[in-house]
Write a protein that holds these residues in place. Structure first.
Motif, PDB file in Angstrom:
ATOM      1  N   ALA A   1       3.798   5.689  -5.487  1.00 20.39           N
ATOM      2  CA  ALA A   1       3.412   5.809  -7.048  1.00 20.39           C
ATOM      3  C   ALA A   1       2.479   6.612  -7.327  1.00 20.39           C
ATOM      4  CB  ALA A   1       3.335   4.441  -7.530  1.00 20.39           C
ATOM      5  N   ALA A   2       1.290   6.763  -6.560  1.00 22.78           N
ATOM      6  CA  ALA A   2       0.257   7.593  -6.886  1.00 22.78           C
ATOM      7  C   ALA A   2       0.861   9.076  -6.736  1.00 22.78           C
ATOM      8  CB  ALA A   2      -0.918   7.649  -5.940  1.00 22.78           C
ATOM      9  N   GLN A   3       1.529   9.284  -5.431  1.00 26.65           N
ATOM     10  CA  GLN A   3       1.778  10.563  -5.047  1.00 26.65           C
ATOM     11  C   GLN A   3       2.807  11.153  -6.235  1.00 26.65           C
ATOM     12  OE1 GLN A   3       4.368  10.735  -1.581  1.00 26.65           O
ATOM     13  NE2 GLN A   3       4.046  12.901  -1.361  1.00 26.65           N
TER      14      GLN A   3
ATOM     15  N   THR B   1       7.323  26.945 -12.414  1.00 22.37           N
ATOM     16  CA  THR B   1       6.873  26.307 -11.074  1.00 22.37           C
ATOM     17  C   THR B   1       5.292  25.901 -11.234  1.00 22.37           C
ATOM     18  OG1 THR B   1       8.447  27.818 -10.071  1.00 22.37           O
ATOM     19  CG2 THR B   1       6.636  26.918  -8.624  1.00 22.37           C
ATOM     20  N   ASP B   2       5.199  24.608 -10.532  1.00 23.78           N
ATOM     21  CA  ASP B   2       3.909  24.269 -10.581  1.00 23.78           C
ATOM     22  C   ASP B   2       3.051  24.587  -9.456  1.00 23.78           C
ATOM     23  OD1 ASP B   2       4.340  22.455  -8.529  1.00 23.78           O
ATOM     24  OD2 ASP B   2       4.512  20.578  -9.846  1.00 23.78           O
ATOM     25  N   ALA B   3       1.762  24.378  -9.552  1.00 23.05           N
ATOM     26  CA  ALA B   3       0.839  24.588  -8.440  1.00 23.05           C
ATOM     27  C   ALA B   3       1.212  24.250  -7.023  1.00 23.05           C
ATOM     28  CB  ALA B   3      -0.512  24.340  -8.520  1.00 23.05           C
ATOM     29  N   ALA B   4       1.959  23.219  -6.968  1.00 27.39           N
ATOM     30  CA  ALA B   4       2.361  22.681  -5.691  1.00 27.39           C
ATOM     31  C   ALA B   4       3.955  23.153  -5.311  1.00 27.39           C
ATOM     32  CB  ALA B   4       2.620  21.271  -5.864  1.00 27.39           C
ATOM     33  N   GLY B   5       4.236  24.168  -6.086  1.00 29.98           N
ATOM     34  CA  GLY B   5       5.516  24.859  -5.743  1.00 29.98           C
ATOM     35  C   GLY B   5       7.061  24.116  -6.112  1.00 29.98           C
ATOM     36  N   ALA B   6       6.630  22.891  -7.075  1.00 31.97           N
ATOM     37  CA  ALA B   6       8.012  22.432  -7.593  1.00 31.97           C
ATOM     38  C   ALA B   6       8.374  22.817  -9.063  1.00 31.97           C
ATOM     39  CB  ALA B   6       7.495  21.058  -8.028  1.00 31.97           C
ATOM     40  N   VAL B   7       9.692  23.191  -9.132  1.00 35.65           N
ATOM     41  CA  VAL B   7      10.154  23.647 -10.345  1.00 35.65           C
ATOM     42  C   VAL B   7      10.646  22.831 -11.160  1.00 35.65           C
ATOM     43  CG1 VAL B   7      12.065  25.322 -10.884  1.00 35.65           C
ATOM     44  CG2 VAL B   7      11.049  25.840  -8.770  1.00 35.65           C
ATOM     45  N   TRP B   8      10.169  22.967 -12.472  1.00 34.12           N
ATOM     46  CA  TRP B   8      10.422  21.900 -13.695  1.00 34.12           C
ATOM     47  C   TRP B   8      11.370  22.859 -14.686  1.00 34.12           C
ATOM     48  CZ3 TRP B   8       8.849  17.044 -12.685  1.00 34.12           C
ATOM     49  CH2 TRP B   8       8.060  17.001 -11.581  1.00 34.12           C
ATOM     50  N   CYS B   9      11.729  21.788 -15.370  1.00 37.74           N
ATOM     51  CA  CYS B   9      12.675  22.191 -16.693  1.00 37.74           C
ATOM     52  C   CYS B   9      12.205  21.414 -17.987  1.00 37.74           C
ATOM     53  CB  CYS B   9      14.033  22.227 -16.712  1.00 37.74           C
ATOM     54  SG  CYS B   9      14.906  23.010 -18.133  1.00 37.74           S
ATOM     55  N   LEU B  10      11.511  21.979 -19.005  1.00 31.45           N
ATOM     56  CA  LEU B  10      11.285  21.076 -20.209  1.00 31.45           C
ATOM     57  C   LEU B  10      12.138  21.498 -21.287  1.00 31.45           C
ATOM     58  CD1 LEU B  10       9.476  19.177 -21.667  1.00 31.45           C
ATOM     59  CD2 LEU B  10       7.797  21.171 -22.061  1.00 31.45           C
TER      60      LEU B  10
ATOM     61  N   LYS C   1       2.414  14.296  -8.646  1.00 31.82           N
ATOM     62  CA  LYS C   1       3.591  15.386  -8.657  1.00 31.82           C
ATOM     63  C   LYS C   1       3.946  15.771 -10.087  1.00 31.82           C
ATOM     64  CE  LYS C   1       8.566  15.855  -7.860  1.00 31.82           C
ATOM     65  NZ  LYS C   1       9.724  15.128  -7.164  1.00 31.82           N
ATOM     66  N   TRP C   2       4.105  14.802 -10.876  1.00 32.12           N
ATOM     67  CA  TRP C   2       4.397  15.062 -12.314  1.00 32.12           C
ATOM     68  C   TRP C   2       3.176  15.434 -13.044  1.00 32.12           C
ATOM     69  CZ3 TRP C   2       9.187  14.101 -14.664  1.00 32.12           C
ATOM     70  CH2 TRP C   2      10.088  13.803 -14.060  1.00 32.12           C
ATOM     71  N   ALA C   3       1.924  15.135 -12.704  1.00 37.17           N
ATOM     72  CA  ALA C   3       0.803  15.339 -13.638  1.00 37.17           C
ATOM     73  C   ALA C   3       0.703  16.624 -14.399  1.00 37.17           C
ATOM     74  CB  ALA C   3      -0.555  14.952 -12.907  1.00 37.17           C
ATOM     75  N   GLN C   4       0.774  17.826 -13.386  1.00 37.63           N
ATOM     76  CA  GLN C   4       0.388  19.048 -13.894  1.00 37.63           C
ATOM     77  C   GLN C   4       1.628  19.486 -14.913  1.00 37.63           C
ATOM     78  OE1 GLN C   4       0.552  22.454 -11.466  1.00 37.63           O
ATOM     79  NE2 GLN C   4      -0.309  23.769 -12.952  1.00 37.63           N
ATOM     80  N   ALA C   5       2.831  19.274 -14.395  1.00 43.90           N
ATOM     81  CA  ALA C   5       4.010  19.458 -15.131  1.00 43.90           C
ATOM     82  C   ALA C   5       4.047  18.904 -16.409  1.00 43.90           C
ATOM     83  CB  ALA C   5       5.398  19.152 -14.341  1.00 43.90           C
TER      84      ALA C   5
ATOM     85  N   GLU D   1       1.118  -1.293  -0.007  1.00 43.01           N
ATOM     86  CA  GLU D   1       0.125  -0.042   0.034  1.00 43.01           C
ATOM     87  C   GLU D   1       0.907   1.250   0.054  1.00 43.01           C
ATOM     88  OE1 GLU D   1      -2.645  -0.201   3.374  1.00 43.01           O
ATOM     89  OE2 GLU D   1      -3.716  -1.777   2.428  1.00 43.01           O
ATOM     90  N   ARG D   2       2.001   1.310   0.923  1.00 41.43           N
ATOM     91  CA  ARG D   2       3.095   2.273   0.911  1.00 41.43           C
ATOM     92  C   ARG D   2       3.539   2.519  -0.468  1.00 41.43           C
ATOM     93  NH1 ARG D   2       6.142   0.589   5.070  1.00 41.43           N
ATOM     94  NH2 ARG D   2       4.629   0.243   6.325  1.00 41.43           N
TER      95      ARG D   2
END
Length: 193
Positions: A59-61, A173-182, A65-69, A53-54
């Motif tokens: 995996a779901a978390q 920066t996504d809505a959760a505050g994570a910074v991404w580079c594409l 995390k990646w969904a919006q980015a 379950e953990r």
């Protein structure tokens, strides 16, 4: 005939009760050992289930995390011209035009297109707002880019070789505050701060 002295009745009764108590104690101990074994097996199964379950929750978390980015898309092309041919046509190119589209349901912030390791975009125009008095011009980096918005970023003007050597990448920066580079290859990576 001789009578065998088998003792008195109370001693026999006590012996029978003592034997019964010993048998009961033995059966109780055996039953408790069996219960302990079953509980250990149950705990082991529960531990394995919790571990699974953990892992599923992680995996779901990670997917969330990646969904919006993953919904932020960058397309780019060369633009402009470097000279005119003999017939008055424009040839070559002198800059990059980069479209960044936020396909997610939430805004992204601090959207910046970089060219190579050195240069930032010099202009940003929100495509849906070009009819407004500001012609859709936004500051670079774009502070907030709403859901479904399309912003055109332009590089500085250069010689063709400089354009070719400074490929675009978008950072946000996504809505959760994570910074991404594409990057120009479509590779999305989190930026460690």
């Amino acid at each position: 005939m001789s009578l065998v002295d088998l003792g008195d009745v109370p001693t026999w009764i006590a012996a029978v009760f003592a034997g019964g108590a010993a048998l009961f104690a033995g059966l109780t101990i055996r039953s408790q050992r069996q219960q302990i074994t079953e509980q250990r097996e149950f705990i082991g199964e529960q531990s394995a289930n919790l571990t699974l379950e953990r892992a599923e929750l992680r995996a779901a978390q990670e997917e969330r995390k990646w969904a919006q980015a993953k919904q932020v898309v960058m397309t780019f092309r060369t633009a402009g011209f470097t000279e005119q041919d003999g017939a008055g046509g424009l040839i070559g190119y002198d800059r990059w035009d980069v479209h960044v589209v936020n396909g997610s349901d939430e805004p992204v912030r601090d959207v910046l297109v970089r060219f190579g390791d050195t240069y930032n975009a010099v202009e940003a125009v929100e495509m849906d707002s070009r009819h407004l008095p500001d012609e859709g011009r936004r500051g670079v980096p774009v502070a907030v880019m709403g859901p479904g918005r399309d912003v055109l970023f332009s590089s500085p003007r250069w010689a063709e070789a400089t354009v070719d050597n400074n490929r675009p990448a978008v950072q946000f920066t996504d809505a959760a505050g994570a910074v991404w580079c594409l990057d120009q290859q479509g590779v999305l990576v989190p930026v460690e701060e």
